[in-house]
Design an enzyme around this catalytic site. Structure first.
Site, PDB file in Angstrom:
ATOM      1  N   LYS A 119       0.760  -1.314  -0.154  1.00 23.79           N
ATOM      2  CA  LYS A 119      -0.105   0.070  -0.073  1.00 23.79           C
ATOM      3  C   LYS A 119       1.026   1.492   0.071  1.00 23.79           C
ATOM      4  O   LYS A 119       0.400   2.646  -0.838  1.00 23.79           O
ATOM      5  CB  LYS A 119      -0.996   0.000   1.362  1.00 23.79           C
ATOM      6  CG  LYS A 119      -1.778  -0.920   0.750  1.00 23.79           C
ATOM      7  CD  LYS A 119      -2.889  -0.817   2.488  1.00 23.79           C
ATOM      8  CE  LYS A 119      -3.625  -1.981   2.981  1.00 23.79           C
ATOM      9  NZ  LYS A 119      -4.519  -2.917   1.858  1.00 23.79           N
ATOM     10  N   GLY A 167      -8.344  -6.495   2.983  1.00 25.13           N
ATOM     11  CA  GLY A 167      -9.315  -7.193   3.070  1.00 25.13           C
ATOM     12  C   GLY A 167      -9.519  -6.599   4.905  1.00 25.13           C
ATOM     13  O   GLY A 167     -10.912  -6.916   5.670  1.00 25.13           O
ATOM     14  N   ARG A 298      -7.329  -8.605 -11.213  1.00 24.61           N
ATOM     15  CA  ARG A 298      -7.452  -9.467 -11.032  1.00 24.61           C
ATOM     16  C   ARG A 298      -8.555  -9.326 -11.881  1.00 24.61           C
ATOM     17  O   ARG A 298      -9.643  -8.286 -11.322  1.00 24.61           O
ATOM     18  CB  ARG A 298      -8.145  -9.911 -10.110  1.00 24.61           C
ATOM     19  CG  ARG A 298      -8.652  -9.839  -8.882  1.00 24.61           C
ATOM     20  CD  ARG A 298      -8.931 -10.727  -8.434  1.00 24.61           C
ATOM     21  NE  ARG A 298      -9.847  -9.746  -6.827  1.00 24.61           N
ATOM     22  CZ  ARG A 298      -9.837  -8.768  -5.975  1.00 24.61           C
ATOM     23  NH1 ARG A 298      -8.231  -8.538  -5.838  1.00 24.61           N
ATOM     24  NH2 ARG A 298     -10.623  -8.631  -5.065  1.00 24.61           N
TER      25      ARG A 298
HETATM   26  C1  MV4 Z   1     -10.164   2.985   5.322  1.00 24.58           C
HETATM   27  C2  MV4 Z   1     -11.618   3.839   5.803  1.00 24.58           C
HETATM   28  C3  MV4 Z   1     -11.614   5.405   5.812  1.00 24.58           C
HETATM   29  N1  MV4 Z   1     -10.116   6.035   5.800  1.00 24.58           N
HETATM   30  N2  MV4 Z   1      -9.025   4.204   5.549  1.00 24.58           N
HETATM   31  C4  MV4 Z   1     -11.065  -1.314   4.306  1.00 24.58           C
HETATM   32  C5  MV4 Z   1     -10.926  -1.785   3.469  1.00 24.58           C
HETATM   33  C6  MV4 Z   1      -9.969  -1.645   3.061  1.00 24.58           C
HETATM   34  N3  MV4 Z   1      -9.534  -1.725   1.640  1.00 24.58           N
HETATM   35  C7  MV4 Z   1      -9.434   0.233   3.545  1.00 24.58           C
HETATM   36  N4  MV4 Z   1     -10.650   0.000   4.153  1.00 24.58           N
HETATM   37  C8  MV4 Z   1     -11.240   1.668   4.680  1.00 24.58           C
HETATM   38  N5  MV4 Z   1     -10.521   2.433   4.369  1.00 24.58           N
HETATM   39  C9  MV4 Z   1      -9.513   5.697   5.461  1.00 24.58           C
HETATM   40  N6  MV4 Z   1      -8.637   6.316   5.685  1.00 24.58           N
HETATM   41  C10 MV4 Z   1     -12.935   3.187   5.672  1.00 24.58           C
HETATM   42  C11 MV4 Z   1     -11.899   1.882   4.883  1.00 24.58           C
HETATM   43  C12 MV4 Z   1     -13.312   0.386   5.315  1.00 24.58           C
HETATM   44  C13 MV4 Z   1     -14.202   0.771   4.124  1.00 24.58           C
HETATM   45  C14 MV4 Z   1     -13.652   0.463   3.216  1.00 24.58           C
HETATM   46  C15 MV4 Z   1     -14.262   0.243   2.014  1.00 24.58           C
HETATM   47  C16 MV4 Z   1     -15.508  -1.417   1.592  1.00 24.58           C
HETATM   48  C17 MV4 Z   1     -16.114  -0.945   2.987  1.00 24.58           C
HETATM   49  C18 MV4 Z   1     -14.916  -0.693   4.351  1.00 24.58           C
HETATM   50  C19 MV4 Z   1     -15.932  -0.978   5.346  1.00 24.58           C
HETATM   51  C20 MV4 Z   1     -15.059  -0.076   6.779  1.00 24.58           C
HETATM   52  C21 MV4 Z   1     -14.197   0.726   7.086  1.00 24.58           C
END
Ligand code: MV4
Length: 511
Positions: A119, A167, A298
């Site tokens: 990341k 995830g 993918r």
């Molecule tokens: C975040 C966020 C809020 N702020 N980053 C969750 C999985 C990972 N791929 C990234 N995620 C998140 N990153 C920042 N800076 C909130 C989430 C997040 C989320 C993101 C996408 C889809 C569902 C989610 C559920 C909870 C938190």
């Protein structure tokens, strides 16, 4: 000179193996399935032209065995391997091994996978390419002092993320400075045990973001286009449950949609991407800002909603790109029409908090009818839920408008009967009835907020009433308009662009 594949191996199982076999067949390409002990009579094995046993039921003894898969592919004399999703699909060493063995990997180069695997590295690549990323660190945290300084600079609340994580695992929200170091150390331990690497870094925590992702296609000639967005905010514990295209959040913001599409193409170009990929963004509805999150290298589970609104076959496009074909369409040819929704149907019991429910399917009635698609990897008699992902099928619908798609999905879910195992079908129906889902005004907290960890709880009776009234009113409005061909709000936008739907119609001599 573009290649022409004669034979392709699908190094996967279940619905996605079936999906890839279908496009191969339409293109006149022979298909080779692989299977584990548990999958001897699985649909993907029955559908392929040839099938080879590759090992035991556990994934590590079969679908994850690079050596056995490559040896089998050579024995079957395939030209190329499609990895599907999961298993070896994002393993850069597998890409290199397939290539070294003289075959084509149907997917991106290993180098693009590697640069998007970390990341922090992905953020650096995107910053250099002017793709917006969430405010935060460009490198992993090296000391307590650095963490304090960075968090102060970003401003609380901050989110600690593992560089090699995925995830949502190993993420920690920190709202006050006194919690920062303890959280960082806990996150580092979790990252080390979970991902074998303890690099963690900080991002500004965005409260209540939506997850919106853009599908991209890039060919080996350097052309890259996007196929607009998918809305994936309906998730449970970082597992997508319902996806749709287009995003309700962008329907009134065409300039944000265009900017996100452009940013996705920049992102793909910045990492040397080739083939089909998806750029994930966090979208902040409060500010209308979007931020690069990660790139999925993918074909994704939810690709059918993009197929429904663009009229394209993404697997066909992947195969053509892998054969060295230039893209069959330009950006100006891509148009989205109407609305598509996908519900993931998995062998999980909503009444036990979605515990996997293993068993044998003893009765099955799949929905059908206009604009309904079921991508399924099981049949009546299939045993499910023991060794693999509990996803048994994807129910996907299209309608000229979002409201009609919701109504159609609700109807299709009502036709769907699966006995022998518990499934998420009843839960999906509840979501289709939920006023907040119907309104389109939701974010990634939807399931947790509306079902409070108890998704078996039906929304209040009056909420269902309200939802059904909303749909009835909508339908009355629609009664004045005719079908989608002449309905102005469902036609490809009025810029005169053609799209695959129109082109297909022309080819078929339709008007
Ligand atoms: C975040 C966020 C809020 N702020 N980053 C969750 C999985 C990972 N791929 C990234 N995620 C998140 N990153 C920042 N800076 C909130 C989430 C997040 C989320 C993101 C996408 C889809 C569902 C989610 C559920 C909870 C938190």
């Amino acid at each position: 000179m573009p290649l022409k594949f004669k034979k392709v191996m699908i190094a996967n199982r279940g619905e996605i193996a079936v999906r890839v076999i279908r496009s191969c067949r339409e293109m006149g390409i022979r298909t080779v399935a692989v299977y584990s002990d548990a999958d001897e009579t699985a649909p993907h094995v029955m559908m392929a032209d040839e099938a080879y046993h590759i090992g035991g039921s556990q994934a590590k003894d079969s679908y994850l065995r690079m050596d056995v898969i490559i040896e089998t592919a050579l024995k079957a004399s395939v030209d190329a391997i499609h990895p599907g999703y999961g298993f070896l699909s994002e393993n850069a060493d597998f890409v290199d091994a397939v290539t070294a063995a003289g075959m084509v990997f149907i997917g991106p180069p290993g180098s693009a996978m590697r640069s998007m695997g970390s990341k922090t590295q992905a953020r650096r690549v995107m910053i250099d390419a002017d793709v917006p990323v969430v405010p935060g660190d460009k490198t992993g945290l090296e000391s307590d002092e650095e963490a304090y300084a960075s968090a102060r600079n970003i401003g609380y609340p901050v989110l600690i993320k593992a560089a090699m994580g995925g995830g949502g695992k190993g993420m920690r929200v920190v709202r006050a400075e006194e919690d920062l170091i303890d959280s960082m150390n806990a996150a580092k331990r979790e990252a080390l045990s979970g991902f074998g690497d303890d690099e963690v870094y900080l991002e500004k925590f965005i409260e209540g973001p939506r997850h919106i992702e853009i599908q991209v296609l890039a060919d080996t000639q350097g052309n890259c286009i996007h196929l607009y967005e998918r809305e994936c905010s309906i998730q449970r514990r970082h597992q997508k449950v319902i996806e749709e295209a287009p995003s309700p959040a962008l329907e009134t913001l065409p300039e944000v949609r265009e900017a996100m599409g452009k940013a996705a193409v920049q992102a793909a170009k910045a990492c040397g991407y080739v083939n089909a990929g998806t750029v994930e963004f966090l979208y902040d509805p409060e500010t209308s800002e979007f931020y690069f999150l990660e790139m999925n290298t993918r074909l994704q589970v939810e690709h059918p909603v993009t197929e429904f609104v663009t009229g394209l076959d993404l697997v066909r496009e992947m195969l053509l790109i892998a054969q060295g074909h230039p893209l069959t369409i330009e950006q100006s040819d891509v148009c989205h029409t109407g609305h598509s929704i996908e519900c993931r149907i998995s062998a999980e019991d909503p009444s036990t908090g979605f515990l996997p429910d293993a068993g044998t399917i003893s009765g099955l009635n799949r929905p059908d009818g206009p604009w309904v698609r079921v991508d399924s990897g099981v049949t009546n008699g299939s045993e499910v839920g023991v060794y693999y992902d509990p996803l048994v099928a994807k129910l996907v619908v299209w309608g000229p408008t979002r409201e009609s798609a919701i109504r159609r999905m609700h109807r299709a879910l009502s036709e769907y009967r699966v006995s022998g195992i518990k499934t998420t079908i009843p839960f999906a129906k509840l979501v289709m009835e939920h006023p907040r889902f119907i309104s389109g005004d939701f974010d990634t907290r939807f399931i947790e907020q509306e079902y409070q960890g108890k998704p078996e709880i039906t929304p209040p009776e009056e909420a269902i009433q309200a939802a059904m009234i909303a749909l009835a009113l909508y339908e009355r409005d629609q009664a004045h308009k005719s079908n989608f061909a002449s309905n102005s709000d469902s036609e490809p936008s009025s810029n005169g662009k053609s799209n695959a739907w129109k082109m297909a119609g022309k080819q078929a001599g339709m008007r």
